[in-house]
Each structure stands twice: as C-alpha cells, then as structure tokens.
Design an enzyme around this catalytic site. Structure first.
Site, PDB file in Angstrom:
ATOM      1  CD  GLU A   1      -2.842   1.069   2.474  1.00 47.48           C
ATOM      2  OE1 GLU A   1      -3.002  -0.024   3.041  1.00 47.48           O
ATOM      3  OE2 GLU A   1      -3.399   2.119   2.823  1.00 47.48           O
TER       4      GLU A   1
ATOM      5  CB  THR B   1       2.025   9.497   9.963  1.00 48.62           C
ATOM      6  OG1 THR B   1       2.832   8.959  11.020  1.00 48.62           O
ATOM      7  CG2 THR B   1       0.558   9.407  10.334  1.00 48.62           C
TER       8      THR B   1
ATOM      9  CD  GLN C   1       3.459  31.743  -5.077  1.00 47.99           C
ATOM     10  OE1 GLN C   1       2.585  31.202  -4.400  1.00 47.99           O
ATOM     11  NE2 GLN C   1       3.648  33.043  -5.078  1.00 47.99           N
TER      12      GLN C   1
ATOM     13  N   GLY D   1      -1.921   5.279   5.241  1.00 51.59           N
ATOM     14  CA  GLY D   1      -1.046   4.113   5.064  1.00 51.59           C
ATOM     15  C   GLY D   1       0.212   4.177   5.911  1.00 51.59           C
TER      16      GLY D   1
HETATM   17  C1  LIG Z   1      -8.611  10.111   3.353  1.00 52.07           C
HETATM   18  C2  LIG Z   1      -8.170   8.990   4.250  1.00 52.07           C
HETATM   19  C3  LIG Z   1      -8.353   7.669   3.838  1.00 52.07           C
HETATM   20  C4  LIG Z   1      -7.981   6.616   4.683  1.00 52.07           C
HETATM   21  N1  LIG Z   1      -8.264   5.318   4.318  1.00 52.07           N
HETATM   22  C5  LIG Z   1      -8.095   4.326   5.234  1.00 52.07           C
HETATM   23  C6  LIG Z   1      -8.564   2.998   4.955  1.00 52.07           C
HETATM   24  O1  LIG Z   1      -9.084   2.709   3.880  1.00 52.07           O
HETATM   25  N2  LIG Z   1      -8.412   2.064   5.923  1.00 52.07           N
HETATM   26  C7  LIG Z   1      -7.843   2.339   7.138  1.00 52.07           C
HETATM   27  O2  LIG Z   1      -7.751   1.443   7.967  1.00 52.07           O
HETATM   28  N3  LIG Z   1      -7.390   3.581   7.417  1.00 52.07           N
HETATM   29  C8  LIG Z   1      -7.514   4.578   6.511  1.00 52.07           C
HETATM   30  N4  LIG Z   1      -7.084   5.848   6.796  1.00 52.07           N
HETATM   31  C9  LIG Z   1      -6.488   6.117   8.107  1.00 52.07           C
HETATM   32  C10 LIG Z   1      -4.998   6.409   8.092  1.00 52.07           C
HETATM   33  O3  LIG Z   1      -4.260   5.246   7.804  1.00 52.07           O
HETATM   34  C11 LIG Z   1      -4.652   7.011   9.461  1.00 52.07           C
HETATM   35  O4  LIG Z   1      -5.238   8.310   9.504  1.00 52.07           O
HETATM   36  C12 LIG Z   1      -3.170   7.097   9.726  1.00 52.07           C
HETATM   37  O5  LIG Z   1      -2.624   5.802   9.876  1.00 52.07           O
HETATM   38  C13 LIG Z   1      -2.846   7.933  10.986  1.00 52.07           C
HETATM   39  O6  LIG Z   1      -3.599   7.516  12.071  1.00 52.07           O
HETATM   40  P1  LIG Z   1      -4.433   8.606  12.935  1.00 52.07           P
HETATM   41  O7  LIG Z   1      -5.243   9.395  11.983  1.00 52.07           O
HETATM   42  O8  LIG Z   1      -5.132   7.872  14.019  1.00 52.07           O
HETATM   43  O9  LIG Z   1      -3.350   9.573  13.558  1.00 52.07           O
HETATM   44  P2  LIG Z   1      -2.552   9.363  14.930  1.00 52.07           P
HETATM   45  O10 LIG Z   1      -2.016   7.993  14.996  1.00 52.07           O
HETATM   46  O11 LIG Z   1      -3.404   9.820  16.058  1.00 52.07           O
HETATM   47  O12 LIG Z   1      -1.354  10.373  14.737  1.00 52.07           O
HETATM   48  C14 LIG Z   1      -1.492  11.778  14.940  1.00 52.07           C
HETATM   49  C15 LIG Z   1      -0.105  12.414  14.785  1.00 52.07           C
HETATM   50  O13 LIG Z   1       0.773  11.871  15.773  1.00 52.07           O
HETATM   51  C16 LIG Z   1       1.931  11.363  15.163  1.00 52.07           C
HETATM   52  N5  LIG Z   1       2.446  10.211  15.913  1.00 52.07           N
HETATM   53  C17 LIG Z   1       1.764   9.118  16.351  1.00 52.07           C
HETATM   54  N6  LIG Z   1       2.606   8.259  16.939  1.00 52.07           N
HETATM   55  C18 LIG Z   1       3.838   8.796  16.849  1.00 52.07           C
HETATM   56  C19 LIG Z   1       5.154   8.389  17.270  1.00 52.07           C
HETATM   57  N7  LIG Z   1       5.352   7.206  17.857  1.00 52.07           N
HETATM   58  N8  LIG Z   1       6.192   9.203  17.028  1.00 52.07           N
HETATM   59  C20 LIG Z   1       6.013  10.398  16.404  1.00 52.07           C
HETATM   60  N9  LIG Z   1       4.802  10.836  15.977  1.00 52.07           N
HETATM   61  C21 LIG Z   1       3.745  10.047  16.208  1.00 52.07           C
HETATM   62  C22 LIG Z   1       1.489  10.952  13.761  1.00 52.07           C
HETATM   63  O14 LIG Z   1       2.586  10.848  12.885  1.00 52.07           O
HETATM   64  C23 LIG Z   1       0.542  12.086  13.425  1.00 52.07           C
HETATM   65  O15 LIG Z   1       1.280  13.184  12.967  1.00 52.07           O
HETATM   66  C24 LIG Z   1      -7.392   6.900   5.942  1.00 52.07           C
HETATM   67  C25 LIG Z   1      -7.171   8.234   6.335  1.00 52.07           C
HETATM   68  C26 LIG Z   1      -7.574   9.264   5.516  1.00 52.07           C
HETATM   69  C27 LIG Z   1      -7.379  10.676   6.003  1.00 52.07           C
END
Ligand SMILES: Cc1cc2nc3c(=O)[nH]c(=O)nc-3n(C[C@H](O)[C@H](O)[C@H](O)COP(=O)(O)OP(=O)(O)OC[C@H]3O[C@@H](n4cnc5c(N)ncnc54)[C@H](O)[C@@H]3O)c2cc1C
Length: 385
Positions: A248, A371, A342, A369
C-alpha cells in the site's frame, strides 16, 4: 559495445499494457472527474468499467477471474491511474483491486476466494479495508474492536474510521482482537459483509481533498460473523495487515510521483506561454530554477520508488526502502504542488486549472497508510538507531 542497462524496471510487455491503461483512463475516466469531484462518491458503476478492462484482477490468479499478473503490471496501472487526476477516485479503485482483493487471494481459503474474488474482479462487489479506529491509527496494536467466538460465529463489536470505500463497500476486511491478552498474536481479520445485522456504514466524511472519494465510519454492534469469514488463521491478523501495508505504501509513493510529473508538465507548458513584463514567466531565472528544482525532486523520488519496488518484487527485505520512498515522495509532492500553484498565480487557485486539486489531494500521502513520522520510526529502528 556493452549491453545498455535498463533505465526503468519495466519491460516491453509492461509498456504495451501501459498504453492500454492510458487510453482507458484518458477516454473513460478523466473526462468525468470535474463532475465527480462535486460529490463525495464517484459512481459505483466506475468499478464495473474498470472490471471490464480486467484492471481489478491484475494481481488475482486466472482461476478466480484475474489476469495472474505481477507487481510490475500492477505498478504500471498505479502510475497510469495518476492520470485520472482525482486522488479520491484513484484511492477507491486502488484500495479495492490492488489491496483488498490481493489480500483475499493471498490469505483467503478456497471458499473465500471463490465467493469474493470473481465478483470483485468484475467490479460487481466492492471491497474495503478497516484497520484505523477513532482511538487508534498509528498505534494499531491499540485498537478496541473485539470479536468473541461462540460456536460457529464471532460476535464483533467496535468501530472503524476513515475507511476508503466504507459507505458503499459490499465487504470489509476488519482487523479486530480475538484474544486481547495475546499481544500481536491476538488479532484476526474478519470479512464483514454489507447487510449483516448490527453492521452500519456511515456517510462519506467531508475532507480537505479526495473529494470524489468515499471515506467513512463503520460501526459493529454485536455483529454475528461466521467463522468461515475469518481471513487466515486466528491470531494472524496483525501480521497479515502489516504485509499488506508495504505494498500500500509503495502504491502511494508511485502514484505521487506520477501526479507530480503531471503537475510539472502542465506548469511547464503554462510558464512558457504566460507572459509578464514582456516575456514568458518561465524565462525569469527564479522561475526556471524552480522548475529545475521540481524536476530534480521528482526524478529523485521516482528512482527511490523504483529501487524499493525492485526490492519488493525480488522479495528482499525492503521496509527501510519503502518507508523512505513514501516519506520522500510525500514531501516532494507537497513541494511540487505548492510550487506549481504559485507559478500559476491566481489561476492556480481556481478549480478549472486542476493544480489546486493536486495541492489538496497530495496532503494525504504523509498521513494515510502510515504517517511520515511512523515510517521514519520504522526505518530508523531497522537502521539500528
Ligand atoms: C482520506 C483517508 C483515507 C484513509 N483510508 C483508510 C482505509 O481505507 N483504511 C484504514 O484502515 N485507514 C484509513 N485511513 C487512516 C490512516 O491510515 C490514518 O489516519 C493514519 O494511519 C494515521 O492515524 P491517525 O489518523 O489515528 O493519527 P494518529 O495515529 O493519532 O497520529 C497523529 C499524529 O501523531 C503522530 N504520531 C503518532 N505516533 C507517533 C510516534 N510514535 N512518534 C512520532 N509521531 C507520532 C502521527 O505521525 C501524526 O502526525 C485513511 C485516512 C484518511 C485521512
């Protein structure tokens, strides 16, 4: 004379296939994008159009209606999909055919393959992948959705969010805990089907980009899922989900480079014809340098992607390379998007020029997929840091 080294990982048959994909995308999909972007869900029938072309079945064995192709063929399709120029459409199609169906082909039993793959390949049934929850995304081991087994059924309770294809999916691969005390061995994947009592599919969520795509919440209230719908062994869910994530991530990185290349080409044409102060704006040294900076970043990202892709295809360990490729491509994509916007001046801000869509759509790459922060953690640890 020494034999010439190939410049790309693709061979002649892949390039022939590329032309077929390109014709299909440019004729059947891209012309509708402006319209689809006004809603939150491109029409379901698009899955059937793609199915008729055999493009959901690239990675699916022929006995289940697929083409039995390889990851290079699939990568060509990913690259050509970027020409749709709508991240939401690309994500919906890619999630179904390149992630969900291959996971069933890889981890499913015979009965599951016969039930889900042929209609999936035709685009008659649409799949989704449910990992993320309101309380846990990056920290996937902390999900709360649980399934308790009683006889021939699991009873599933919990919720998922941000699920691509979530509102319309006919089946969803749901990661859940079947043995909460067993650490990483306590997870399983269940195939939850539309209409199962207690399974609710929310409406598409409003979001910054991917406007034509469906990103939804799912809830499970004591949903009775037959044991027969468990994908792989009980306890294998976490590991199987991780195996899927690498591909992915590669898909996202490959798509980002091709979208950025499109934005670059479009901007190059624009800066050579738009004039200010008596000459094309691309002839000002500052703008020429911007164009070269973008070309450099795009090419560097492409080569890093191909390096990771070669390792993935050779089945060599590639978590470091895949992580680096996605992080680099995400950063490059944001740089290219803002620079192209831009250079378009006010027109860059307007819907009509499509650069603003790329600017909005590209932002997800550093989040979805895995961050960029998490991917750097993975790479850093594997590098012994
Ligand atoms: C448009 C869209 C489509 C998506 N499609 C799917 C899908 O089909 N199936 C699915 O299962 N998911 C899907 N997702 C979810 C996506 O995979 C998650 O949003 C992503 O993995 C981040 O998880 P979170 O949003 O809970 O953020 P969080 O885990 O809460 O993270 C928030 C912030 O904290 C940071 N952070 C967290 N832990 C650490 C660490 N240990 N060290 C440093 N920084 C950290 C992160 O990098 C981020 O900046 C989708 C998301 C979007 C927005």
């Amino acid at each position: 004379m020494a034999e010439k080294l190939p410049l790309v990982p693709f061979r002649e048959e892949h390039e022939i296939f590329r032309q077929q994909c390109r014709r299909f995308v440019e004729k059947e999909l891209t012309p509708h994008v402006m319209e689809w972007e006004k809603g939150q869900n491109f029409p379901d029938e698009v899955f059937r159009w793609v199915g008729k072309m055999g493009l959901h079945g690239i990675l699916i064995p022929e006995e289940y209606g697929g083409a039995g192709g390889d990851y290079l063929m699939a990568s060509v399709w990913v690259e050509e999909m970027a020409r749709i120029r709508s991240g939401g459409v690309e994500a919906g199609i890619g999630m179904h055919g390149l992630i969900v169906l291959p996971a069933i082909a890889r981890f499913g039993n015979e009965n599951q393959k016969k039930r889900f793959l042929p209609p999936g390949v035709k685009g008659e049934k649409i799949g989704a992948l449910g990992l993320t929850e309101p309380v846990a995304g990056s920290d996937l081991a902390n999900i709360r959705t649980v399934a308790k087994r009683e006889g021939d059924h699991y009873f599933l309770t919990g919720s998922k969010t941000f699920i691509t294809n979530g509102s319309r999916a006919d089946f969803v691969l749901v990661l859940c805990k079947t043995d909460p005390g067993a650490g990483y061995r306590g997870f399983s994947t269940l195939i939850v089907e539309k209409g199962m009592p207690g399974f609710t599919q929310g409406k598409p969520l409003e979001k910054l980009g991917w406007h034509a795509g469906d990103t939804s919440e799912l809830t499970f209230e004591n949903v009775a899922v037959p044991v027969e719908n468990r994908l792989g062994e009980e306890g294998s869910g976490f590991y199987n989900s991780m195996a899927n994530l690498e591909w992915e991530r590669l898909i996202m990185a490959l798509g980002t480079v091709c979208s950025a290349q499109w934005a670059f080409d479009r901007t190059k044409a624009y800066v050579l014809q738009r004039e200010a102060f008596g000459r094309p704006i691309g002839k000002f040294q500052v703008n020429r340098h911007k164009m070269v900076d973008m070309a450099m970043e795009i090419e560097a990202a492409r080569q890093l992607n191909y390096h990771a892709l070669r390792k993935w295809i050779n089945q060599e360990p590639c978590a470091v390379e895949v992580s680096m490729a996605k992080v680099f491509a995400s950063r490059m994509g944001e740089f290219v998007a803002t620079t192209c916007l831009q250079l378009h001046g006010g027109y860059g801000y307007m819907r009509e020029y499509e650069i603003e869509r790329f600017f909005r759509d590209v932002r997800i790459n550093a989040i979805g997929g895995g961050t960029s922060e998490i991917l750097k953690e993975i790479a850093g640890r594997l590098m012994g840091l």
